[in-house]
Scaffold this motif. Structure first.
Motif, PDB file in Angstrom:
ATOM      1  N   ALA A 126       0.799  -1.224   0.000  1.00  0.00           N
ATOM      2  CA  ALA A 126       0.000   0.000   0.000  1.00  0.00           C
ATOM      3  C   ALA A 126       0.831   1.272   0.000  1.00  0.00           C
ATOM      4  CB  ALA A 126      -0.938  -0.017   1.205  1.00  0.00           C
ATOM      5  N   VAL A 127       1.778   1.380   0.921  1.00  0.00           N
ATOM      6  CA  VAL A 127       2.498   2.643   1.115  1.00  0.00           C
ATOM      7  C   VAL A 127       3.262   3.100  -0.136  1.00  0.00           C
ATOM      8  CG1 VAL A 127       4.291   3.805   2.461  1.00  0.00           C
ATOM      9  CG2 VAL A 127       2.629   2.331   3.610  1.00  0.00           C
ATOM     10  N   PRO A 128       4.080   2.238  -0.777  1.00  0.00           N
ATOM     11  CA  PRO A 128       4.780   2.692  -1.990  1.00  0.00           C
ATOM     12  C   PRO A 128       3.829   3.112  -3.102  1.00  0.00           C
ATOM     13  CG  PRO A 128       5.785   0.697  -1.138  1.00  0.00           C
ATOM     14  CD  PRO A 128       4.507   0.873  -0.393  1.00  0.00           C
ATOM     15  N   SER A 129       2.720   2.386  -3.275  1.00  0.00           N
ATOM     16  CA  SER A 129       1.760   2.732  -4.327  1.00  0.00           C
ATOM     17  C   SER A 129       1.123   4.091  -4.065  1.00  0.00           C
ATOM     18  CB  SER A 129       0.673   1.654  -4.426  1.00  0.00           C
ATOM     19  OG  SER A 129       1.219   0.438  -4.867  1.00  0.00           O
ATOM     20  N   LEU A 130       0.739   4.325  -2.820  1.00  0.00           N
ATOM     21  CA  LEU A 130       0.137   5.612  -2.470  1.00  0.00           C
ATOM     22  C   LEU A 130       1.154   6.746  -2.573  1.00  0.00           C
ATOM     23  CD1 LEU A 130      -2.016   4.525   0.604  1.00  0.00           C
ATOM     24  CD2 LEU A 130      -2.799   4.989  -1.719  1.00  0.00           C
ATOM     25  N   LEU A 131       2.394   6.464  -2.159  1.00  0.00           N
ATOM     26  CA  LEU A 131       3.447   7.478  -2.230  1.00  0.00           C
ATOM     27  C   LEU A 131       3.724   7.879  -3.675  1.00  0.00           C
ATOM     28  CD1 LEU A 131       5.694   9.152  -0.888  1.00  0.00           C
ATOM     29  CD2 LEU A 131       7.180   7.139  -1.082  1.00  0.00           C
ATOM     30  N   VAL A 132       3.875   6.896  -4.544  1.00  0.00           N
ATOM     31  CA  VAL A 132       4.150   7.181  -5.960  1.00  0.00           C
ATOM     32  C   VAL A 132       2.969   7.900  -6.601  1.00  0.00           C
ATOM     33  CG1 VAL A 132       4.514   6.120  -8.220  1.00  0.00           C
ATOM     34  CG2 VAL A 132       5.810   5.306  -6.242  1.00  0.00           C
ATOM     35  N   LEU A 187      12.219   9.121 -12.392  1.00  0.00           N
ATOM     36  CA  LEU A 187      12.402   9.089 -10.937  1.00  0.00           C
ATOM     37  C   LEU A 187      11.434   8.131 -10.252  1.00  0.00           C
ATOM     38  CD1 LEU A 187      12.856  12.892 -10.126  1.00  0.00           C
ATOM     39  CD2 LEU A 187      14.620  11.128 -10.122  1.00  0.00           C
ATOM     40  N   VAL A 188      10.352   7.782 -10.943  1.00  0.00           N
ATOM     41  CA  VAL A 188       9.313   6.953 -10.324  1.00  0.00           C
ATOM     42  C   VAL A 188       9.845   5.579  -9.944  1.00  0.00           C
ATOM     43  CG1 VAL A 188       7.104   5.804 -10.704  1.00  0.00           C
ATOM     44  CG2 VAL A 188       7.444   8.156 -11.506  1.00  0.00           C
ATOM     45  N   ALA A 189      10.576   4.920 -10.857  1.00  0.00           N
ATOM     46  CA  ALA A 189      11.052   3.549 -10.604  1.00  0.00           C
ATOM     47  C   ALA A 189      11.976   3.459  -9.388  1.00  0.00           C
ATOM     48  CB  ALA A 189      11.739   2.993 -11.850  1.00  0.00           C
ATOM     49  N   PRO A 190      13.030   4.304  -9.299  1.00  0.00           N
ATOM     50  CA  PRO A 190      13.894   4.194  -8.110  1.00  0.00           C
ATOM     51  C   PRO A 190      13.180   4.550  -6.814  1.00  0.00           C
ATOM     52  CG  PRO A 190      14.537   6.067  -9.482  1.00  0.00           C
ATOM     53  CD  PRO A 190      13.590   5.262 -10.282  1.00  0.00           C
ATOM     54  N   ILE A 191      12.265   5.516  -6.861  1.00  0.00           N
ATOM     55  CA  ILE A 191      11.507   5.864  -5.659  1.00  0.00           C
ATOM     56  C   ILE A 191      10.661   4.681  -5.209  1.00  0.00           C
ATOM     57  CG2 ILE A 191       9.611   7.270  -4.782  1.00  0.00           C
ATOM     58  CD1 ILE A 191      12.242   8.723  -4.792  1.00  0.00           C
ATOM     59  N   ARG A 192      10.060   3.975  -6.160  1.00  0.00           N
ATOM     60  CA  ARG A 192       9.242   2.812  -5.815  1.00  0.00           C
ATOM     61  C   ARG A 192      10.112   1.704  -5.220  1.00  0.00           C
ATOM     62  NH1 ARG A 192       4.254   1.049  -6.973  1.00  0.00           N
ATOM     63  NH2 ARG A 192       3.871   2.756  -8.420  1.00  0.00           N
ATOM     64  N   ALA A 233      11.506  -1.325  -0.286  1.00  0.00           N
ATOM     65  CA  ALA A 233      12.531  -1.884   0.601  1.00  0.00           C
ATOM     66  C   ALA A 233      12.467  -1.236   1.984  1.00  0.00           C
ATOM     67  CB  ALA A 233      13.915  -1.691  -0.010  1.00  0.00           C
ATOM     68  N   PHE A 234      12.251   0.083   2.014  1.00  0.00           N
ATOM     69  CA  PHE A 234      12.212   0.807   3.290  1.00  0.00           C
ATOM     70  C   PHE A 234      11.006   0.386   4.120  1.00  0.00           C
ATOM     71  CE2 PHE A 234      10.933   4.570   5.806  1.00  0.00           C
ATOM     72  CZ  PHE A 234      12.077   4.710   6.574  1.00  0.00           C
ATOM     73  N   VAL A 235       9.822   0.352   3.492  1.00  0.00           N
ATOM     74  CA  VAL A 235       8.602  -0.018   4.226  1.00  0.00           C
ATOM     75  C   VAL A 235       8.680  -1.467   4.692  1.00  0.00           C
ATOM     76  CG1 VAL A 235       6.104  -0.341   4.027  1.00  0.00           C
ATOM     77  CG2 VAL A 235       7.192   1.678   3.025  1.00  0.00           C
ATOM     78  N   LEU A 236       9.200  -2.341   3.827  1.00  0.00           N
ATOM     79  CA  LEU A 236       9.341  -3.745   4.203  1.00  0.00           C
ATOM     80  C   LEU A 236      10.263  -3.890   5.413  1.00  0.00           C
ATOM     81  CD1 LEU A 236       8.817  -6.774   3.541  1.00  0.00           C
ATOM     82  CD2 LEU A 236      10.878  -6.675   2.135  1.00  0.00           C
ATOM     83  N   GLY A 237      11.388  -3.166   5.381  1.00  0.00           N
ATOM     84  CA  GLY A 237      12.326  -3.236   6.494  1.00  0.00           C
ATOM     85  C   GLY A 237      11.717  -2.769   7.801  1.00  0.00           C
ATOM     86  N   LEU A 238      10.859  -1.762   7.735  1.00  0.00           N
ATOM     87  CA  LEU A 238      10.201  -1.272   8.948  1.00  0.00           C
ATOM     88  C   LEU A 238       9.103  -2.218   9.424  1.00  0.00           C
ATOM     89  CD1 LEU A 238       9.761   2.556   8.233  1.00  0.00           C
ATOM     90  CD2 LEU A 238      11.395   1.491   9.781  1.00  0.00           C
TER      91      LEU A 238
END
Length: 288
Positions: free
Chosen positions: A213-219, A234-239, A244-249
């Motif tokens: 959810a979070v990466p999709s909403l952020l992008v 820029l969209v691909a690297p941000i996604r 990776a960041f949300v998963l790690g958290l």
């Protein structure tokens, strides 16, 4: 007697915050360098000294999961990454089940068939949004984005729940060990098994649902800004980074939602056990 690790969870994992702190320490990547000999020595010390210093043997393969959450343009790569993700999670769920009712550690033909069926079904279901877009020849960008991004959110959560529930279904049939407050086993309980599997399935649904959810909403929000409209690359690297960041958290947080050593009231366990125990609260190992 209750395992020393479970005794530690009983004494130190009472709140979400305390469990989160423990999981953050357990998921330290440096533990991957620990040898099997060191792990066994630590475990032996733990059993004799009743002190917790366990080095976790399991870690998530982040690169695999990241690739599975990224949108694909064709069906084959979608199926490939979904197959890897579902295979890995099924193996993880099976390896970290509660096997206290099992006589041997070798999976039975029934279990192998159940795992294979779970992986096959979840792989096809996970690729369903991309299959719909390709097979129906959908050209609307809005509808494509809906299926590739937003439809995957509830689907990822549902498949994560399904994976845990089916792979560990045998626990619900056979029951798992329950303990009294002194750590003594009082027997096998199917009710405790159902509660343990349900809690684990819900925590896994939160993990994968949030990661989708979070990466999709952020992008989606960033794409409306002027910078991203002028620089679509820029969209691909941000996604990638956000997944990776949300998963790690979310990994330690989702593991901490429910106690590793769960509690079940006496009146909620199987009837044959109720007559054997005098205590109102019993304990069980939830698994992971």
């Amino acid at each position: 007697m209750m395992d020393a690790n479970l005794l530690y969870w009983k004494n130190h994992g009472e709140s979400v915050f305390s469990r989160l702190k423990i999981w953050v320490n357990l998921l330290d990547p440096s533990f991957l360098l620990t040898s099997n000999t060191e792990i066994q020595e630590t475990y032996n010390q733990l059993r004799s000294a009743e002190k917790f210093n366990k080095k976790d043997e399991h870690s998530w393969n982040i690169s695999l999961v990241v690739a599975s959450f990224l949108p694909h343009r064709n069906i084959k790569p979608t199926l490939f990454w979904q197959f890897l993700l579902q295979s890995y999670t099924a193996g993880f769920n099976y390896a970290n089940r509660n096997c206290s009712s099992e006589k041997g550690q070798t999976p039975s033909p029934k279990q192998l068939l159940l795992i294979a069926g779970t992986v096959s079904y979840a792989t096809c279901a996970g690729a369903l949004p991309q299959i719909i877009v390709n097979r129906l020849g959908i050209r609307s960008l809005f509808i494509q984005n809906f299926f590739r991004f937003f439809a995957t959110i509830p689907l990822s959560a549902a498949l994560a729940f399904f994976n845990v529930f089916t792979v560990r279904e045998e626990e619900c049939q056979n029951g798992i060990q329950v303990f009294d407050s002194n750590g003594n086993s009082v027997g096998l309980s199917k009710a405790a098994a159902e509660k343990a599997v349900m809690e684990t399935a819900l925590s896994r649904a939160v993990l994968f649902g949030t990661t989708a959810a979070v990466p999709s909403l952020l992008v989606s929000v960033l794409q409306r800004t002027r910078i991203f409209q002028k620089n679509a690359l820029l969209v691909a690297p941000i996604r990638h980074i956000s997944v990776a960041f949300v998963l790690g958290l979310m990994i330690p947080l989702s593991f901490s939602l429910y106690p590793q050593l769960g509690m079940i009231r006496k009146e909620n366990v199987d009837e044959d056990l109720q007559a054997k125990v005098a205590e109102e609260q019993l304990f069980y190992h939830r698994g992971l």
